[in-house]
Design a protein around this motif. Structure first.
Motif, short mmCIF file in Angstrom:
data_model
loop_
_atom_site.label_atom_id
_atom_site.label_comp_id
_atom_site.label_asym_id
_atom_site.label_seq_id
_atom_site.Cartn_x
_atom_site.Cartn_y
_atom_site.Cartn_z
N LEU A 1 55.76 51.19 38.88
CA LEU A 1 56.24 50.29 39.92
C LEU A 1 55.20 50.10 41.01
O LEU A 1 54.97 48.98 41.48
N SER A 2 54.54 51.17 41.42
CA SER A 2 53.59 51.07 42.54
C SER A 2 52.44 50.12 42.21
O SER A 2 52.08 49.27 43.03
N VAL A 3 51.88 50.25 41.03
CA VAL A 3 50.73 49.42 40.66
C VAL A 3 51.17 47.99 40.36
O VAL A 3 50.53 47.03 40.79
N ALA A 4 52.29 47.84 39.63
CA ALA A 4 52.77 46.49 39.29
C ALA A 4 53.18 45.73 40.55
O ALA A 4 52.88 44.54 40.69
N VAL B 1 52.17 32.32 33.26
CA VAL B 1 52.84 33.25 34.17
C VAL B 1 53.44 34.41 33.39
O VAL B 1 53.28 35.58 33.78
N PHE B 2 54.13 34.10 32.28
CA PHE B 2 54.73 35.17 31.49
C PHE B 2 53.64 36.06 30.87
O PHE B 2 53.79 37.29 30.83
N TYR B 3 52.56 35.43 30.41
CA TYR B 3 51.44 36.21 29.86
C TYR B 3 50.87 37.15 30.93
O TYR B 3 50.58 38.32 30.66
N THR B 4 50.72 36.64 32.15
CA THR B 4 50.20 37.46 33.24
C THR B 4 51.12 38.64 33.53
O THR B 4 50.66 39.76 33.76
N VAL C 1 50.53 41.18 30.93
CA VAL C 1 49.23 41.83 31.12
C VAL C 1 49.28 42.84 32.26
O VAL C 1 48.64 43.89 32.21
N VAL C 2 50.06 42.54 33.30
CA VAL C 2 50.20 43.46 34.42
C VAL C 2 51.03 44.68 34.01
O VAL C 2 50.65 45.83 34.26
N PHE C 3 52.16 44.44 33.37
CA PHE C 3 53.13 45.50 33.12
C PHE C 3 52.86 46.28 31.83
O PHE C 3 52.99 47.52 31.81
N GLY C 4 52.48 45.57 30.77
CA GLY C 4 52.32 46.22 29.47
C GLY C 4 51.36 47.39 29.45
O GLY C 4 51.73 48.49 29.00
N PRO C 5 50.11 47.22 29.92
CA PRO C 5 49.18 48.35 29.90
C PRO C 5 49.65 49.54 30.72
O PRO C 5 49.41 50.69 30.35
#
Length: 501
Positions: free
Chosen positions: A359-362, A459-462, A465-469
């Motif tokens: 949560l903090s990083v996302a 937007v969904f891809y972004t 990319v933010v959350f998945g890794p």
């Protein structure tokens, strides 16, 4: 003759002091002899480690240290207030129920934690600078103690222990030595620039304020005593040559009007402090490739972005889990038993620690938006909060560590992503025009839908990319996903898509 202990802790900060107290007071057949080595036992002066979430306070009470937030002029925190400077809007995000957090001067909390550790049976606090780990000559691997110089002395003397715990913070001198090839370098995206505001009035009393400013990272403000309010301004790398001018020109004018005079006064009278905002994912410490006899805890092992104030919450939760496990080890010199406890600790801590870390990083990536797609997600996140109800209760329960669930976090994160796309199509957007004219907003026309559809995919891809890794790094990388976890994650995503569409 060298001193010998059962447990030797390097660092008397948040993690080290509380772990010493928890180990000393945990029920066990034979009390432990514990030494805590700290370079300076004077009150520290730092700009982070000042906000304790409700879940962290619960963990603090669980290890018998709830009283350390008393008698330090701490301020209560009942939730958050998010200010969108661009839109000129504010949304209140209260903690669920009657839950509260606490905010305070970091140094005052540390002194109370050290006092509690010193009072615990079998604990000795020693003012000394640790310079190196001592390894067994026969194996060159097992750590059996440390070398340190006492305050006022240059000579380095050995301190031996059956178990060495490194808790020397985010700038750890021993992280790489302990983790060896498993060591990961912390990733620093930005710095918090901090100072103290005097007698300032925040938009909503007793709420941490997050101001989303254009062209910069988020600004965090929270009261830490009766007259003092901490302000932390996120500035991305590379740092400007003149920080004061950067703040006055780009950040201060976008903050709530009640804050601006106090900030300008603080910039004139006080020095600016800086702290790197780093992310360091945890790694298993029961691995055969790691050195026996030593372990890491706190920021020396695991860090997350401080935007959500989750650092102390994770530390106290870690100790609440770890102390009973180590108390169940009859002989801490038996690394096989200690390793088994560390493996169990790593598994049990994962739901809360991973939820807070992700949560903090996302959230920082969304609030510190620096691309058109992230701007869409940031706007959608703010409007998601404006819906109220579970769109506030769910996220704030996660943020406050009262509902440590990676699945729930996944649900709300992608709910925000899909709702952001809905907002893109249905809500008025800024229409580009001359800078000397009043901004104009309009809902998208049908002929703009093909472009918006393409932008929605980006937007969904972004969002992925933010959350998945982060999800992979925290939940799956070192242990591998179980079939149940994979099925549950896919089910959550499918449920989100069904509900939104």
């Amino acid at each position: 003759m060298a001193d010998t202990y059962d447990v030797l802790i390097v660092g008397a900060g948040v993690a080290g002091s509380s772990l010493a107290h928890a180990l000393a007071t945990a029920p066990r057949p034979k009390p432990l002899r514990i030494a805590v080595l700290e370079r300076s036992l004077e009150e520290p002066d730092r700009i982070v480690g000042e906000l304790l979430q409700p879940g962290g306070w619960d963990a603090l009470r669980a290890i018998g240290l709830g009283s350390v937030v008393e008698d330090i002029d701490a301020a209560k925190c009942v939730g958050y207030c998010v200010v969108d400077a661009t839109a000129g809007k504010t949304v209140e995000i209260p903690y669920p129920g009657k839950n509260e957090g606490r905010s305070f001067h970091h140094g005052r909390l540390i002194m109370n934690l050290r006092a509690a550790a010193r009072r615990a049976p079998g604990v000795e606090l020693i003012e000394a600078t640790v310079t190196s780990l001592i390894e067994d000559d026969s194996s060159k691997r097992r750590v059996i103690g440390v070398r340190a110089s006492l305050k006022g002395e240059e000579e380095k003397r050995p301190f031996y222990a059956n178990l060495v715990v490194v808790a020397d913070g985010c700038f750890s001198n021993f992280r790489n030595s302990v983790l060896s090839e498993n060591a990961v370098k912390p990733v620093t995206k930005s710095h918090f620039i901090g100072t103290i505001l005097k007698d300032v009035v925040l938009p909503i009393p007793n709420c941490g304020t997050v101001a989303l400013v254009k062209g910069s990272g988020p600004v965090l403000m929270y009261q830490i005593s009766k007259h003092d309010t901490r302000i932390l301004m996120d500035v991305k790398q590379p740092l400007p040559a003149d920080l004061k001018e950067h703040i006055l020109s780009h950040i201060a004018p976008q903050l709530p009007h009640s804050v601006q005079p106090a900030l300008r006064l603080a910039l004139d009278n006080d020095r600016l402090r800086r702290m790197p905002n780093s992310y360091l994912p945890p790694s298993p410490q029961g691995s055969a490739s790691l050195k026996p006899g030593v372990m890491l805890i706190g920021d020396s092992w695991n860090m997350r972005h401080p935007l959500t104030g989750g650092g102390m919450t994770v530390a106290f939760s870690d100790i609440a889990i770890l102390a009973p496990l180590l108390a169940g080890v009859p002989d801490v010199s038996d690394w096989t038993q200690v390793k088994r406890a560390l493996d169990q600790w790593y598994r049990v801590r994962k739901p809360l620690a991973s939820t807070v870390n992700i949560l903090s990083v996302a959230l920082y990536d969304l609030f510190g938006a620096d691309s058109p797609e992230l701007e869409v997600l940031r706007k959608g996140c703010f409007k998601y909060f404006e819906l109220g109800g579970e769109c506030i209760n769910g996220p704030v329960s996660i943020l406050s560590a009262l509902a440590p669930s990676p699945s729930l976090l996944t649900y709300h994160f992608f709910s925000v992503a899909f709702y952001s796309i809905w907002v893109l199509f249905t809500h008025p957007q800024l229409v580009p025009g001359p800078s000397n004219q009043k901004p104009r907003y309009a809902v998208a026309r049908v002929d703009q839908y093909p472009f918006l559809l393409f932008k929605s995919v980006r937007v969904f891809y972004t969002a992925c990319v933010v959350f998945g890794p982060l999800l992979w790094q925290e939940m799956f990388k070192n242990t591998g996903p179980s079939r149940r976890t994979v099925v549950l994650s896919l089910a959550v995503l499918a449920a989100v898509a069904t509900v939104i569409f």
